[in-house]
Structure formats: structure tokens, C-alpha cells
Design a protein around this motif. Sequence first.
Motif, mmCIF file in Angstrom:
data_model
loop_
_atom_site.group_PDB
_atom_site.id
_atom_site.type_symbol
_atom_site.label_atom_id
_atom_site.label_comp_id
_atom_site.label_asym_id
_atom_site.label_seq_id
_atom_site.Cartn_x
_atom_site.Cartn_y
_atom_site.Cartn_z
ATOM 1 N N ASN A 202 0.853 -1.187 0.000
ATOM 2 C CA ASN A 202 0.000 0.000 0.000
ATOM 3 C C ASN A 202 0.887 1.234 0.000
ATOM 4 O O ASN A 202 1.148 1.843 1.038
ATOM 5 N N ALA A 203 1.387 1.605 -1.172
ATOM 6 C CA ALA A 203 2.345 2.708 -1.286
ATOM 7 C C ALA A 203 1.734 4.052 -0.899
ATOM 8 O O ALA A 203 2.469 5.006 -0.634
ATOM 9 N N GLY A 204 0.413 4.138 -0.849
ATOM 10 C CA GLY A 204 -0.242 5.402 -0.529
ATOM 11 C C GLY A 204 0.076 5.914 0.861
ATOM 12 O O GLY A 204 -0.044 7.118 1.124
ATOM 13 N N PHE A 205 0.489 5.021 1.761
ATOM 14 C CA PHE A 205 0.774 5.431 3.136
ATOM 15 C C PHE A 205 2.265 5.683 3.381
ATOM 16 O O PHE A 205 2.645 6.029 4.504
ATOM 17 N N GLU A 206 3.112 5.501 2.358
ATOM 18 C CA GLU A 206 4.559 5.592 2.581
ATOM 19 C C GLU A 206 4.978 6.968 3.087
ATOM 20 O O GLU A 206 5.726 7.080 4.059
ATOM 21 N N MET A 207 4.498 8.028 2.432
ATOM 22 C CA MET A 207 4.879 9.373 2.836
ATOM 23 C C MET A 207 4.358 9.684 4.240
ATOM 24 O O MET A 207 5.077 10.228 5.087
ATOM 25 N N GLU A 208 3.089 9.337 4.508
ATOM 26 C CA GLU A 208 2.503 9.602 5.815
ATOM 27 C C GLU A 208 3.259 8.866 6.921
ATOM 28 O O GLU A 208 3.495 9.412 8.011
ATOM 29 N N LEU A 209 3.649 7.617 6.643
ATOM 30 C CA LEU A 209 4.406 6.824 7.622
ATOM 31 C C LEU A 209 5.710 7.525 7.986
ATOM 32 O O LEU A 209 6.018 7.721 9.176
ATOM 33 N N LYS A 210 6.485 7.913 6.978
ATOM 34 C CA LYS A 210 7.808 8.491 7.239
ATOM 35 C C LYS A 210 7.707 9.868 7.880
ATOM 36 O O LYS A 210 8.504 10.210 8.761
ATOM 37 N N ILE A 211 6.718 10.664 7.459
ATOM 38 C CA ILE A 211 6.531 11.979 8.080
ATOM 39 C C ILE A 211 6.216 11.820 9.570
ATOM 40 O O ILE A 211 6.786 12.506 10.423
ATOM 41 N N GLY A 212 5.312 10.908 9.888
ATOM 42 C CA GLY A 212 4.934 10.695 11.292
ATOM 43 C C GLY A 212 6.075 10.188 12.140
ATOM 44 O O GLY A 212 6.325 10.693 13.245
ATOM 45 N N VAL A 213 6.803 9.182 11.637
ATOM 46 C CA VAL A 213 7.896 8.586 12.405
ATOM 47 C C VAL A 213 9.029 9.583 12.612
ATOM 48 O O VAL A 213 9.548 9.743 13.726
ATOM 49 N N LEU A 214 9.437 10.263 11.537
ATOM 50 C CA LEU A 214 10.555 11.197 11.632
ATOM 51 C C LEU A 214 10.212 12.391 12.516
ATOM 52 O O LEU A 214 11.007 12.790 13.376
#
Length: 399
Positions: free
Chosen positions: A359-371
Motif C-alpha cells: 500500500n504505497a499510498g501510506f509511505e509518505m505519511e508513515l515516514k513523516i509521522g515517524v521522523l
Amino acid sequence: MTLFDLRQRLQSKLAPVFAPLAALLRSASFGGVLLALMAVFGLLLGESPPGGRLGTWLDINKPTIVWVNDLWMAVFFLLVGLEIKYELLQGQLASRKAAALPTIAALGGMAVPALIYYAFNQHDAQAARGWAIPSATDIAFALGVLILLGNRVPASLKILLTAIAIIDDLGAILIIAFFYTEQLNWGALNAALWCLTALVLLNRLGISRLAVYYAIGLLMWVFLLKSGIHATLAGVLTALCIPLNLRQNTASPLQSAIHSLHPWVAFLILPVFAFLNAGVDLRGSSLDAYTHSVPMGILFGLLLGKPIGIFASIWLCCKALKLDLPAGCRWVHIFGMSLLCGIGFTMSLFIGELAFAGNAGFEMELKIGVLTGSVLSAIAGSAVFMLIRPKMPQFKVIK
């Protein structure tokens, strides 16, 4: 002048030059610093490099980043498993009383962030799969920050953080095993179980040669990769079978494995993982990417959920079980440490990759949140320790 004299003279001349570098490499904080630098490089690159494709044996043909996340991280989990086993047998978790405080703290520190994340994402079944993302603590980063803070941090607090992070890693391993596995290939899983049986048999026979355990562990990794269970679990299972062997005049295989693997994990595996996984192309991203429920759930899970869960758990544990804080620690130290446990980074990214696989749609959201959550947790925790006034030594007045 003989060759020996020349070598001695060169050593004496070069020693002052390389001594600081050697001391830096031996320092416990250097791994965390290197990890941070590689993460920054990954961010500056803008997006994760695609890499080539490696390996065709047994139809294993994956991009470089997947090899790092599956095979190299299995070595990381091998080290984690070894440390867990040593702590359970000889270290901070060897007695029930010693294990109570970090165990309860780790459980609270996993449950509260997961609940916060789920509260933000319960409306979306796909997004809700990432509930475990903010539950993880990056021990390399968190411990590295504590060490960089120097004598503001009691030595006992570093031990407590290490114990909490180790139990946290064990929880992450169990979560991966039970919640983030694909459809099972029972034939491959059966072959992996035979490999595990062989490892247990080696342990019972007292075989101490590490190469044998590593070879069978690698074969088990291949079968687990094909089975659908995440292959990094092969590292943990292999570690639990390596014997401690504390006998006179006998080197401990378990301790030898920890010492030999630690530099590879700290200076190569985790930094490369950070470099390949931290990159995210923010060009063209809208405000929605930052205010989406996924990054908000991760951010508040790490920044608020971790300290609330850990601090409250330690407070309740001390009150209910009549336990004392570690030597030299005050409640403000516990609060600062709880904030630093919100540095999720490598483990949070790793769990997120599993939760949102395909589910590539969540990749940006995942990294923004974690970082964002990890950086803010590091800043907040460091600020607390910087504001702590160290206790002044007491002097007796001699009349």
C-alpha cells in the motif's frame, strides 16, 4: 634502522592522530550519531534509492532495499535475541523483582501509543493496520542521546532504558510474528521448523561453534522467507538456541556472538537501513500529508503516548509493589527518559513497512509521522535533562 624500529617509530608518530578516532569508534554514542547522519543523508536524497536486484537462489529475487529489510535486519534481530537471552539468564531481567519495573514500563509504553494511534485511525481499516508503529523504541538512538548528555544522566537510568528497550523489542518481535504475516506456505514452514529442531538439538548437545548455528539459521531464514512469516524472526530463533555456556576456561558462545555482531549492527546494518528507509520525496506534497490521521497518530503516539505509558507505569509499579527508583534517579529523570523512548525511528519504520506492505499510498505519511515524532521526542527529552540541576556534593564543615 631495522624494519621493527621503523614500525615502532611510525606507530609512535601516528598514535596521537588516530587515538581520538579510535576512542570515537569505541564510544557507545557513536552508533547513534552515525545512525542520525545516515538518516539525514537519506532525507536529503529525497527518496529511497531503488537499488538493484540480488539473488535468484530458490527463486529469491528482491530489490536491494528488501534484502536490507529482510536479511540484514534478521542479523539485527539476531543481536536483539542474544541480548534478550543474556539479560534473562544473567543480566537485568534475571530475577522477577529486577525485571518487574522495566517489564511493566515497556508494556505501558507499547499499549498507550497503540491506543492513541488507533483512536486517530479507527475509521480506516487499512490505516488502522499500523497500530503498532508508535509502540517501538529505537534503542540505538535513545541510548545514544542519553550518553551524549553525559553526567546529567545517572548510570542506572541508562541500564533501565536498555532493559525497557530490550523488552520493547521482544514485544515488537511477537507483534510481527502474530499480526504481520502473510498467507502461510506450510511446506516451507515445516522445513523451517526442522531447522529450528536442529538448532535446539545442537544446544542440548553443548555444541558451541557459532558458524554451525549461523549456517542453519541462514537456511531457516530462507524457509521462513518462503513461508510467509517474516524472515527476521529467524534471527531471534537462532539467538535463543545459542548456548550461554558459563563454565570455567570456556568462552561463552552467546557473549562472543554479541561482541562480534555489535559493531556490524551499529556501524553498518542500522545506518544503511536508516539511509534506505528514511528518504521521502516531499515535493508536491500537500498539507493533508502532514495532517492525515496516520502521521498524526504516529506523532502523538510517540511524543505523548510513549512518555505517558512509561512514566505512569513506573509510577504505579513503584507505588503498588513498593519498589524504589534506580540509584541516583529522580522522577524528573524518569520523565526525561520516558520522552526519549518516543524515538521510534528504525523499529517504527520497520513495523510500518510491514503494516502497509503493498500500500504505497501510506509511505509518505508513515515516514513523516515517524521522523517528526522521533525528532520532537529527542528534542523534548534532551531539553528536560538540560534543565535538570545536578545535585551538588555535600561537604561537612569541620570545626
